[in-house]
Write a protein that holds these residues in place. Structure first.
Motif, mmCIF file in Angstrom:
data_model
loop_
_atom_site.group_PDB
_atom_site.id
_atom_site.type_symbol
_atom_site.label_atom_id
_atom_site.label_comp_id
_atom_site.label_asym_id
_atom_site.label_seq_id
_atom_site.Cartn_x
_atom_site.Cartn_y
_atom_site.Cartn_z
ATOM 1 N N ILE A 62 0.746 -1.393 -0.085
ATOM 2 C CA ILE A 62 0.082 -0.087 -0.071
ATOM 3 C C ILE A 62 0.765 1.375 0.122
ATOM 4 O O ILE A 62 0.745 2.075 -0.949
ATOM 5 C CB ILE A 62 -0.835 0.038 1.227
ATOM 6 N N GLU B 87 -4.046 0.251 -7.818
ATOM 7 C CA GLU B 87 -3.602 -1.240 -8.026
ATOM 8 C C GLU B 87 -3.985 -1.490 -9.604
ATOM 9 O O GLU B 87 -4.799 -0.633 -10.152
ATOM 10 C CB GLU B 87 -4.373 -2.262 -7.264
ATOM 11 N N GLN C 13 -15.390 0.329 1.604
ATOM 12 C CA GLN C 13 -15.124 -0.546 2.852
ATOM 13 C C GLN C 13 -16.131 -0.204 3.944
ATOM 14 O O GLN C 13 -16.624 0.847 3.944
ATOM 15 C CB GLN C 13 -13.793 -0.463 3.456
ATOM 16 N N LYS D 254 1.349 -11.995 -3.462
ATOM 17 C CA LYS D 254 0.684 -12.682 -4.368
ATOM 18 C C LYS D 254 1.381 -13.087 -5.654
ATOM 19 O O LYS D 254 0.869 -14.161 -6.461
ATOM 20 C CB LYS D 254 -0.333 -11.669 -5.026
ATOM 21 N N ALA E 51 -12.281 -4.792 8.186
ATOM 22 C CA ALA E 51 -12.901 -3.984 7.013
ATOM 23 C C ALA E 51 -13.440 -5.173 6.193
ATOM 24 O O ALA E 51 -12.778 -6.153 5.505
ATOM 25 C CB ALA E 51 -11.525 -3.267 6.442
ATOM 26 N N ILE E 52 -14.563 -4.512 5.631
ATOM 27 C CA ILE E 52 -15.373 -5.653 4.842
ATOM 28 C C ILE E 52 -15.296 -4.807 3.284
ATOM 29 O O ILE E 52 -15.380 -3.785 3.331
ATOM 30 C CB ILE E 52 -16.855 -5.705 4.926
HETATM 31 P P1 ATP Z 1 -5.942 -7.954 -1.368
HETATM 32 O O1 ATP Z 1 -5.369 -9.219 -0.603
HETATM 33 O O2 ATP Z 1 -7.105 -8.685 -2.061
HETATM 34 O O3 ATP Z 1 -5.267 -7.097 -2.007
HETATM 35 P P2 ATP Z 1 -5.967 -6.567 1.116
HETATM 36 O O4 ATP Z 1 -5.530 -7.533 1.928
HETATM 37 O O5 ATP Z 1 -5.111 -5.504 0.277
HETATM 38 O O6 ATP Z 1 -6.838 -7.357 -0.078
HETATM 39 P P3 ATP Z 1 -7.318 -4.866 3.059
HETATM 40 O O7 ATP Z 1 -6.486 -3.911 3.182
HETATM 41 O O8 ATP Z 1 -7.310 -6.036 4.275
HETATM 42 O O9 ATP Z 1 -7.354 -5.670 1.749
HETATM 43 O O10 ATP Z 1 -8.947 -4.525 2.878
HETATM 44 C C1 ATP Z 1 -9.955 -4.979 3.203
HETATM 45 C C2 ATP Z 1 -10.951 -5.539 2.351
HETATM 46 O O11 ATP Z 1 -11.016 -4.434 1.361
HETATM 47 C C3 ATP Z 1 -10.266 -6.700 1.452
HETATM 48 O O12 ATP Z 1 -10.580 -7.989 2.089
HETATM 49 C C4 ATP Z 1 -10.954 -6.585 0.108
HETATM 50 O O13 ATP Z 1 -12.243 -7.335 0.169
HETATM 51 C C5 ATP Z 1 -11.211 -5.253 -0.046
HETATM 52 N N1 ATP Z 1 -10.335 -4.513 -1.048
HETATM 53 C C6 ATP Z 1 -9.117 -4.360 -0.896
HETATM 54 N N2 ATP Z 1 -8.220 -3.575 -2.025
HETATM 55 C C7 ATP Z 1 -9.321 -3.458 -2.707
HETATM 56 C C8 ATP Z 1 -9.586 -3.115 -4.031
HETATM 57 N N3 ATP Z 1 -8.521 -2.488 -4.856
HETATM 58 N N4 ATP Z 1 -10.629 -3.116 -4.758
HETATM 59 C C9 ATP Z 1 -11.800 -3.666 -4.031
HETATM 60 N N5 ATP Z 1 -11.685 -4.279 -2.967
HETATM 61 C C10 ATP Z 1 -10.629 -4.182 -2.132
#
Ligand code: ATP
Ligand code: MG
Length: 418
Positions: A59, A113, A125, A208, A303-304
């Motif tokens: 991030i 991204e 979220q 990933k 966070a959803i």
């Molecule tokens: P991912 O592994 O898919 O990149 P993350 O671990 O970066 O997800 P978190 O930072 O935990 O995601 O954010 C919480 C939730 O927000 C994630 O579980 C996912 O459902 C959603 N999310 C994260 N990034 C994105 C995105 N670029 N677009 C849509 N939803 C997202």
């Protein structure tokens, strides 16, 4: 024509029903669990995210929309909400009266991204955060609340993955074990991970890239390194979930993409969205309030991913089509004037009533009523006006009834109430 920016999207009226359903269900569940809503700015100073999420995370390194403000200060479109909630908890001294606080917030996040299904540059979220409670029971209760939301929304094909990330006391040992493990196999890792081995080896576990995923298979597991307190905490969470029959799967590889997590971490995963498997994620972050300049208060939250949740709901359920209560097909100026008064009166009392404003024929007004999925159509032409009665047709049964003009509003309200 000016187009929207790549990775951004419109949420159109025909899709909004499911978003509204999720939002109202979440609000009602969260409020029963004692949470209050908080609304926060979508821009914060960049430093807030650097310090909380961690310098060597995807991030902060690659995904943040950071701009120089006109006075030169660096500001960032928030990539996540927890840092802002913590900032607000501290800045507004929410801890002063009672450090225990349960807050939720819903809104857009921004990450640059690669756009694909389930991954956008602006996404939404739903966040819930609890401050001031150390007990593992609250970790379990949060997971209960989250899984209850998924159940109420009838979301299938989801599994809750659970792990512990230890604490600043025991994680250094795990870190060292990871560095020792990755160093000899570093040529199998991606460029980012090679760079991160020394600084932040846990990130390799969350990478990933397929080669890193493979290299990680035999890496040490965190649960072998937990200190006694972390282990007791984790066992208590596991036992509580089991006693409450909340299904989950232990996953010692789950580390999550942000640095602030301690102890309990969890993620709700689905197989319905390809590589974008995480629908929600969260965990404990006991050190963050202090790191950001607040008192030493524990915290836990989740966070959803709202967009992903909506997408899996759309896959597993066919939503009901929207419809209106009544369409008034009025012919002629006099009838239209009365119809206008009626629809306004009905709208004000919460009834979905519509009419035609452009003097269309009866046939095309009936077609419009069909498109709007009207349950009833009232027909009022000159003949009806002279007779002092309106014809009301039930669009499903096709049964027609003549209703005196004076009783029309009352009869529509009665039909709606029935
Ligand atoms: P991912 O592994 O898919 O990149 P993350 O671990 O970066 O997800 P978190 O930072 O935990 O995601 O954010 C919480 C939730 O927000 C994630 O579980 C996912 O459902 C959603 N999310 C994260 N990034 C994105 C995105 N670029 N677009 C849509 N939803 C997202
Ligand atoms: Mg991510």
């Amino acid at each position: 024509m000016i187009q929207k920016i790549k990775g951004f999207k419109d949420i159109l009226p025909e899709d909004i029903g499911i978003w509204q359903k999720v939002e109202s269900t979440a609000k009602s569940i969260f409020e029963s669990f004692g949470f209050s809503e908080i609304r926060l700015p979508i821009i914060e100073s960049s430093e807030l995210f650097k310090r909380s999420i961690g310098e060597n995370t995807d991030i902060v390194e690659k995904e943040m929309y950071t701009f120089a403000d006109r006075n030169g200060g660096l500001i960032t479109l928030r990539p996540e909400a927890t840092a802002s909630v913590v900032r607000s908890y501290i800045q507004n001294k929410m801890y002063a009266k009672d450090p225990e606080r349960k807050l939720y917030t819903i809104g857009p996040m921004f990450r640059r991204e690669r756009p694909q299904k389930g991954r956008y540059r602006q996404f939404y979220q739903i966040n819930a955060e609890v401050f001031g409670i150390k007990s593992p029971l609250i970790d379990a209760q949060l997971i209960l609340m989250l899984t209850n939301l998924f159940e109420k929304l009838e979301v299938k094909d989801v599994i809750t993955h659970l792990n512990s990330l230890g604490c600043p006391g025991c994680r250094p040992d795990f870190r060292r074990a990871l560095i020792d493990f990755f160093k000899p196999v570093s040529d199998e890792l991606c460029k980012d991970c090679i760079r991160r081995i020394d600084k932040n080896p846990l990130r390799v576990l969350d990478c990933k890239s397929p080669s890193c995923k493979k290299a990680v298979e035999n890496a040490p597991v965190i649960t072998d390194y937990l200190c006694a307190e972390c282990e007791t905490h984790f066992i208590a969470v596991v036992d509580t979930l089991k006693k409450q029959n909340i299904p989950f799967k232990l996953n010692t590889r789950l580390v999550r993409g942000l640095d602030y997590y301690t102890r309990t971490t969890f993620e709700i995963q689905t197989s319905l969205l390809g590589a974008q498997s995480a629908v929600a994620g969260g965990g404990r972050y006991d050190g963050l309030v202090k790191v950001l300049g607040g008192p030493d208060q524990p915290a836990v939250g989740f966070a959803i991913g709202f967009d992903r949740l909506v997408e899996i709901m759309a896959v597993s359920q066919k939503q009901k089509e929207s419809c209106i209560d009544i369409f008034i097909a009025a012919l002629g100026e006099k009838s239209s004037t009365i119809a206008y008064r009626w629809i306004c009166e009905l709208n004000l009392s919460g009834i979905k009533a519509e009419m035609d404003f452009s003097g269309k024929s009866l046939k095309s007004q009936m077609r419009k009523a069909g498109k709007l999925n009207a349950m009833y159509v009232a027909i009022m032409g000159e003949v009806e006006l002279n007779d002092g009665a309106v014809i009301v047709r039930d669009m499903k049964t096709k049964v027609q009834e003549s209703i005196p003009i004076k009783k029309f509003i009352e009869s529509v309200k009665d039909r709606k109430a029935a």
